[in-house]
Design a protein around this motif. Structure first.
Motif, PDB file in Angstrom:
ATOM      1  N   VAL A  80      -1.655 -30.111 -30.678  1.00  0.00           N
ATOM      2  CA  VAL A  80      -2.142 -31.065 -31.680  1.00  0.00           C
ATOM      3  C   VAL A  80      -2.922 -30.296 -32.741  1.00  0.00           C
ATOM      4  O   VAL A  80      -3.498 -29.244 -32.468  1.00  0.00           O
ATOM      5  N   SER A  81      -2.928 -30.821 -33.959  1.00  0.00           N
ATOM      6  CA  SER A  81      -3.600 -30.140 -35.058  1.00  0.00           C
ATOM      7  C   SER A  81      -4.907 -30.832 -35.425  1.00  0.00           C
ATOM      8  O   SER A  81      -4.921 -32.035 -35.685  1.00  0.00           O
ATOM      9  N   PRO A  82      -6.016 -30.056 -35.498  1.00  0.00           N
ATOM     10  CA  PRO A  82      -7.286 -30.609 -35.970  1.00  0.00           C
ATOM     11  C   PRO A  82      -7.498 -30.371 -37.465  1.00  0.00           C
ATOM     12  O   PRO A  82      -8.577 -30.637 -37.985  1.00  0.00           O
ATOM     13  N   ASP A  83      -6.476 -29.847 -38.147  1.00  0.00           N
ATOM     14  CA  ASP A  83      -6.592 -29.476 -39.555  1.00  0.00           C
ATOM     15  C   ASP A  83      -6.961 -30.699 -40.405  1.00  0.00           C
ATOM     16  O   ASP A  83      -6.284 -31.729 -40.347  1.00  0.00           O
ATOM     17  N   PRO A  84      -8.029 -30.623 -41.205  1.00  0.00           N
ATOM     18  CA  PRO A  84      -8.419 -31.765 -42.037  1.00  0.00           C
ATOM     19  C   PRO A  84      -7.410 -32.100 -43.132  1.00  0.00           C
ATOM     20  O   PRO A  84      -7.526 -33.143 -43.774  1.00  0.00           O
ATOM     21  N   TYR A  85      -6.430 -31.219 -43.347  1.00  0.00           N
ATOM     22  CA  TYR A  85      -5.446 -31.452 -44.403  1.00  0.00           C
ATOM     23  C   TYR A  85      -4.097 -31.920 -43.872  1.00  0.00           C
ATOM     24  O   TYR A  85      -3.141 -32.050 -44.632  1.00  0.00           O
ATOM     25  N   GLY A  86      -4.013 -32.203 -42.582  1.00  0.00           N
ATOM     26  CA  GLY A  86      -2.746 -32.679 -42.042  1.00  0.00           C
ATOM     27  C   GLY A  86      -2.801 -32.853 -40.535  1.00  0.00           C
ATOM     28  O   GLY A  86      -3.289 -31.973 -39.829  1.00  0.00           O
ATOM     29  N   CYS A  87      -2.312 -34.007 -40.066  1.00  0.00           N
ATOM     30  CA  CYS A  87      -2.300 -34.298 -38.635  1.00  0.00           C
ATOM     31  C   CYS A  87      -0.869 -34.213 -38.107  1.00  0.00           C
ATOM     32  O   CYS A  87       0.046 -34.776 -38.703  1.00  0.00           O
ATOM     33  N   TRP A  88      -0.686 -33.539 -37.008  1.00  0.00           N
ATOM     34  CA  TRP A  88       0.619 -33.494 -36.368  1.00  0.00           C
ATOM     35  C   TRP A  88       0.460 -33.157 -34.898  1.00  0.00           C
ATOM     36  O   TRP A  88      -0.603 -32.720 -34.456  1.00  0.00           O
ATOM     37  N   ALA A  89       1.520 -33.380 -34.154  1.00  0.00           N
ATOM     38  CA  ALA A  89       1.542 -33.047 -32.730  1.00  0.00           C
ATOM     39  C   ALA A  89       2.935 -32.539 -32.380  1.00  0.00           C
ATOM     40  O   ALA A  89       3.922 -32.861 -33.045  1.00  0.00           O
ATOM     41  N   GLU A  90       3.009 -31.739 -31.330  1.00  0.00           N
ATOM     42  CA  GLU A  90       4.291 -31.169 -30.907  1.00  0.00           C
ATOM     43  C   GLU A  90       4.339 -31.065 -29.385  1.00  0.00           C
ATOM     44  O   GLU A  90       3.332 -30.768 -28.736  1.00  0.00           O
ATOM     45  N   VAL A  91       5.507 -31.319 -28.836  1.00  0.00           N
ATOM     46  CA  VAL A  91       5.788 -31.099 -27.423  1.00  0.00           C
ATOM     47  C   VAL A  91       6.906 -30.074 -27.342  1.00  0.00           C
ATOM     48  O   VAL A  91       7.894 -30.156 -28.080  1.00  0.00           O
ATOM     49  N   ALA A  92       6.752 -29.071 -26.470  1.00  0.00           N
ATOM     50  CA  ALA A  92       7.748 -28.011 -26.352  1.00  0.00           C
ATOM     51  C   ALA A  92       8.035 -27.724 -24.885  1.00  0.00           C
ATOM     52  O   ALA A  92       7.157 -27.870 -24.018  1.00  0.00           O
ATOM     53  N   VAL A  93       9.285 -27.310 -24.606  1.00  0.00           N
ATOM     54  CA  VAL A  93       9.695 -26.930 -23.252  1.00  0.00           C
ATOM     55  C   VAL A  93      10.338 -25.551 -23.310  1.00  0.00           C
ATOM     56  O   VAL A  93      10.984 -25.193 -24.306  1.00  0.00           O
ATOM     57  N   SER A 135      11.874 -28.498 -28.892  1.00  0.00           N
ATOM     58  CA  SER A 135      10.561 -29.005 -29.269  1.00  0.00           C
ATOM     59  C   SER A 135      10.739 -30.267 -30.109  1.00  0.00           C
ATOM     60  O   SER A 135      11.784 -30.481 -30.720  1.00  0.00           O
ATOM     61  N   TRP A 136       9.680 -31.078 -30.119  1.00  0.00           N
ATOM     62  CA  TRP A 136       9.686 -32.334 -30.872  1.00  0.00           C
ATOM     63  C   TRP A 136       8.348 -32.459 -31.593  1.00  0.00           C
ATOM     64  O   TRP A 136       7.290 -32.197 -31.014  1.00  0.00           O
ATOM     65  N   TRP A 137       8.415 -32.866 -32.858  1.00  0.00           N
ATOM     66  CA  TRP A 137       7.255 -32.822 -33.747  1.00  0.00           C
ATOM     67  C   TRP A 137       7.005 -34.210 -34.340  1.00  0.00           C
ATOM     68  O   TRP A 137       7.942 -34.896 -34.755  1.00  0.00           O
ATOM     69  N   TRP A 138       5.722 -34.624 -34.360  1.00  0.00           N
ATOM     70  CA  TRP A 138       5.341 -35.927 -34.916  1.00  0.00           C
ATOM     71  C   TRP A 138       4.387 -35.725 -36.100  1.00  0.00           C
ATOM     72  O   TRP A 138       3.373 -35.029 -35.959  1.00  0.00           O
ATOM     73  N   ASP A 139       4.710 -36.310 -37.224  1.00  0.00           N
ATOM     74  CA  ASP A 139       3.831 -36.309 -38.392  1.00  0.00           C
ATOM     75  C   ASP A 139       2.865 -37.478 -38.237  1.00  0.00           C
ATOM     76  O   ASP A 139       3.284 -38.649 -38.250  1.00  0.00           O
ATOM     77  N   LEU A 140       1.572 -37.176 -38.103  1.00  0.00           N
ATOM     78  CA  LEU A 140       0.576 -38.205 -37.789  1.00  0.00           C
ATOM     79  C   LEU A 140      -0.375 -38.479 -38.947  1.00  0.00           C
ATOM     80  O   LEU A 140      -1.442 -39.067 -38.756  1.00  0.00           O
ATOM     81  N   GLY A 188       9.546 -38.868 -33.052  1.00  0.00           N
ATOM     82  CA  GLY A 188       9.443 -37.421 -33.048  1.00  0.00           C
ATOM     83  C   GLY A 188      10.679 -36.792 -33.661  1.00  0.00           C
ATOM     84  O   GLY A 188      11.804 -37.277 -33.463  1.00  0.00           O
ATOM     85  N   GLU A 189      10.490 -35.731 -34.402  1.00  0.00           N
ATOM     86  CA  GLU A 189      11.601 -35.021 -35.023  1.00  0.00           C
ATOM     87  C   GLU A 189      11.918 -33.768 -34.216  1.00  0.00           C
ATOM     88  O   GLU A 189      11.016 -33.010 -33.866  1.00  0.00           O
ATOM     89  N   PRO A 190      13.205 -33.516 -33.917  1.00  0.00           N
ATOM     90  CA  PRO A 190      13.558 -32.287 -33.203  1.00  0.00           C
ATOM     91  C   PRO A 190      13.114 -31.052 -33.980  1.00  0.00           C
ATOM     92  O   PRO A 190      13.239 -31.002 -35.213  1.00  0.00           O
ATOM     93  N   GLY A 191      12.582 -30.071 -33.267  1.00  0.00           N
ATOM     94  CA  GLY A 191      12.132 -28.837 -33.907  1.00  0.00           C
ATOM     95  C   GLY A 191      13.289 -27.905 -34.221  1.00  0.00           C
ATOM     96  O   GLY A 191      14.463 -28.223 -33.975  1.00  0.00           O
ATOM     97  N   GLU A 192      12.950 -26.750 -34.756  1.00  0.00           N
ATOM     98  CA  GLU A 192      13.965 -25.788 -35.154  1.00  0.00           C
ATOM     99  C   GLU A 192      14.693 -25.229 -33.927  1.00  0.00           C
ATOM    100  O   GLU A 192      14.088 -25.001 -32.885  1.00  0.00           O
ATOM    101  N   PRO A 193      16.005 -25.017 -34.031  1.00  0.00           N
ATOM    102  CA  PRO A 193      16.749 -24.393 -32.931  1.00  0.00           C
ATOM    103  C   PRO A 193      16.234 -22.974 -32.672  1.00  0.00           C
ATOM    104  O   PRO A 193      15.743 -22.298 -33.573  1.00  0.00           O
ATOM    105  N   THR A 194      16.345 -22.538 -31.436  1.00  0.00           N
ATOM    106  CA  THR A 194      16.029 -21.163 -31.081  1.00  0.00           C
ATOM    107  C   THR A 194      17.215 -20.579 -30.309  1.00  0.00           C
ATOM    108  O   THR A 194      18.190 -21.275 -30.012  1.00  0.00           O
ATOM    109  N   TYR A 195      17.107 -19.328 -29.966  1.00  0.00           N
ATOM    110  CA  TYR A 195      18.150 -18.670 -29.187  1.00  0.00           C
ATOM    111  C   TYR A 195      18.373 -19.384 -27.856  1.00  0.00           C
ATOM    112  O   TYR A 195      19.479 -19.360 -27.302  1.00  0.00           O
TER     113      TYR A 195
END
Length: 212
Positions: A125-138, A11-16, A179-186
């Motif tokens: 994507v996040s609609p949270d009024p206290y923080g914007c971010w987006a993520e793509v995952a495979v 996954s890849w995460w963007w702080d917007l 984009g920042e790489p997300g946390e590793p998973t199994y």
């Protein structure tokens, strides 16, 4: 049949926060722009939105909503109104969690033939009024040098990984932040604009099928 992992392979995460405004309408606008990029690479054709409901100070309500797009654009103002209208009647203070955009995409098999696959790439994507971010995952092994059983599949990897990498680079350019790489998973580790190659033992990668 292509196997899908229950957790993301990468996954890849963007702080917007400094890129876009907060709220539902800006979040859907961001989703529309990002989905257009993914669509150019045939990775995502949006067909529905999914989200949970929560109340501040209380947490999740255990209510999940799935809204079919029915041909609507993600940035159509009427879609935002339809989403708000899904608020649980018994919870007038309920707010929407992050929005998951789902739909089919095209993977390429070992011969380079396109295969339509549901939920090939997921966009959040996040609609949270206290923080914007987006993520793509495979969630599939076509992006990795080895399949879930540990068998190398160089042709499949060569036909798909560069497409994902190109799309992620295009998203970096679109959003103006990397984009920042997300946390590793199994099931995998995101590294750069792709998945980290697994360590091979006797020519084989790890067998991950026990948790599929």
């Amino acid at each position: 049949m292509l196997r899908r992992a229950p957790r993301e392979c990468g996954s890849w995460w963007w702080d917007l926060d400094d890129v876009t405004e907060t709220g539902l309408v800006p979040a859907l606008g961001t989703a529309a722009r990002m989905a257009a990029v993914l669509g150019k690479h045939a990775l995502l054709e949006p067909s529905s939105l999914e989200w949970d409901w929560f109340e501040r100070g209380r947490g999740g309500l255990g209510v999940h909503t799935r809204l079919g797009l029915m041909g609507s654009r993600l940035d159509d103002p009427e879609l935002a109104e339809q989403a708000r209208a899904c608020r649980p009647v018994g919870h007038p203070a309920a707010e929407m969690s992050a929005l998951l955009v789902t739909g089919p995409g095209e993977r390429l098999d070992a011969e380079g033939e396109p295969r339509r696959e549901p939920r090939l790439v997921e966009l959040t994507v996040s609609p949270d009024p206290y923080g914007c971010w987006a993520e793509v995952a495979v969630h599939h092994d076509v992006w990795s040098p080895c399949d879930f059983g540990g068998e190398p599949h160089p042709a499949v990897h060569a036909n798909n990984a560069p497409r994902l990498a190109a799309a992620l680079r295009a998203l970096d350019a679109l959003l103006g932040v990397p984009g920042e790489p997300g946390e590793p998973t199994y099931f995998g580790v995101a590294e750069g604009h792709g998945l980290k190659a697994p360590e091979l033992v006797d020519g084989l990668g790890p067998d991950l099928t026990d948790l599929l």
